[in-house]
Design a protein around this motif. Structure first.
Motif, PDB file in Angstrom:
ATOM      1  N   UNK A  58      20.698 -21.690  25.640  1.00 20.10           N
ATOM      2  CA  UNK A  58      19.279 -21.398  25.436  1.00 20.10           C
ATOM      3  C   UNK A  58      18.678 -20.758  26.688  1.00 20.10           C
ATOM      4  N   UNK A  59      19.007 -21.290  27.867  1.00 23.80           N
ATOM      5  CA  UNK A  59      18.450 -20.757  29.113  1.00 23.80           C
ATOM      6  C   UNK A  59      18.950 -19.340  29.388  1.00 23.80           C
ATOM      7  N   UNK A  60      20.275 -19.166  29.394  1.00 25.24           N
ATOM      8  CA  UNK A  60      20.835 -17.854  29.698  1.00 25.24           C
ATOM      9  C   UNK A  60      20.505 -16.842  28.603  1.00 25.24           C
ATOM     10  N   UNK A  61      20.509 -17.290  27.355  1.00 22.91           N
ATOM     11  CA  UNK A  61      20.197 -16.380  26.266  1.00 22.91           C
ATOM     12  C   UNK A  61      18.759 -15.917  26.281  1.00 22.91           C
ATOM     13  N   UNK A  62      17.865 -16.733  26.831  1.00 21.42           N
ATOM     14  CA  UNK A  62      16.454 -16.363  26.917  1.00 21.42           C
ATOM     15  C   UNK A  62      16.181 -15.457  28.104  1.00 21.42           C
ATOM     16  N   UNK A  63      16.973 -15.580  29.164  1.00 22.67           N
ATOM     17  CA  UNK A  63      16.741 -14.801  30.389  1.00 22.67           C
ATOM     18  C   UNK A  63      17.454 -13.454  30.338  1.00 22.67           C
ATOM     19  N   UNK A  64      18.733 -13.462  29.948  1.00 24.08           N
ATOM     20  CA  UNK A  64      19.533 -12.240  29.946  1.00 24.08           C
ATOM     21  C   UNK A  64      19.590 -11.680  28.527  1.00 24.08           C
ATOM     22  N   UNK A  65      18.794 -10.676  28.277  1.00 30.10           N
ATOM     23  CA  UNK A  65      18.685 -10.119  26.925  1.00 30.10           C
ATOM     24  C   UNK A  65      19.253  -8.712  26.817  1.00 30.10           C
TER      25      UNK A  65
END
Length: 284
Positions: A58-65
């Protein structure tokens, strides 16, 4: 004439009912249930073993798009890495720490003195990994699909690859975790001895970064361990065919993935048979 009633003597034979002990399979199922209950009672285990890969997704998927290739987002690539990392957490890390603690507290020593078949203890751990690993992978893929629109495998071969990579990876991680549990000298040092190994492997095995963008020496080091091959196997199942040429060897190399993971299963089994201890060092 007085008649004396005859005395009738009845011999009652003592009947001894011999109860057979429960089978190893039944005992193993009971051990699995016990292991699951103990884990669910510990919030730390639930969060850091089951929920951590989902939280990181959730964290990485929200930051690195951004896209790492035409039509392929970083989140798609990261999902494959987190799937492999989750297998390692639920098998290797979880067992290596838990068994080291059980040994240090004397729980293993007490179990050794019970009539329980020793195989049931290990099969109970296998059952624990099977249940928790399946649940974690299912939740991770569901979040990736529902929240980040990560495509799931569309054919039977894709799902089959996902399954056999997870099974072989879990088997290798379980056996290596049991074997590695003999390394920590105490319960206090268990996390410090185990967690850094997992963290380093995650950084060099293509979990947090695109594997081919890592320095060559990192790729070489990672290739000696199963996590690198698990991530590649999960990428083969979750990424489009256009990404195959971007792999280090120019293809998914699923045959090599299976061979390496199976090899680590054998290595883990040998290490378990030769290094596992029921008691602490110095105990008689």
């Amino acid at each position: 004439m007085t008649t004396t009633p005859a005395t009738v003597r009845t011999d009652r034979r003592a009947t001894t009912v011999t109860r057979r002990p429960p089978s190893t399979w039944r005992t193993s199922l009971s051990r699995t249930g016990l292991e699951l209950r103990e884990m669910l009672r510990s919030r730390d285990d639930v969060v850091f073993t089951l929920a951590l890969p989902v939280l990181l997704l959730v964290i990485f998927g929200s930051v690195f798009t951004d896209d790492i290739a035409p039509g392929v987002t970083f989140t798609q690539y990261f999902t494959a890495g987190m799937a492999a990392s989750g297998v390692l957490l639920t098998s290797f890390q979880s067992l290596a720490i838990a068994i080291a603690v059980e040994r240090d507290t004397g729980a293993l020593r007490r179990l050794e003195g019970t009539p329980m078949p020793r195989a049931a203890f290990f099969l109970g751990k296998v059952g624990l990994v099977l249940v928790t690993g399946t649940a974690q992978l299912a939740v991770l893929l569901a979040v990736a699909w529902l929240v980040f629109d990560v495509p799931m495998p569309t054919g039977v071969s894709g799902w089959a690859t996902l399954v056999w990579v997870a099974v072989l990876g879990s088997a290798a991680g379980t056996l290596l975790g049991i074997a590695y549990s003999s390394v920590p000298s105490s319960a206090r040092s268990a996390t410090a001895v185990v967690a850094p190994v997992v963290l380093v492997l995650q950084f060099v095995s293509g979990v947090f970064f695109v594997f081919t963008e890592l320095p060559g020496w990192m790729q070489a080091v990672a290739s000696a361990f199963p996590l690198r091959w698990m991530t590649q196997g999960f990428r083969a199942a979750l990424l489009p065919e256009t990404m195959e040429a971007a792999e280090a060897g120019g293809s998914w190399d699923l045959g090599l993935v299976a061979l390496v993971l199976a090899g680590w299963v054998v290595v883990g089994l040998v290490l378990c048979l030769t290094t596992f201890r029921w008691r602490r060092r110095g105990d008689r």
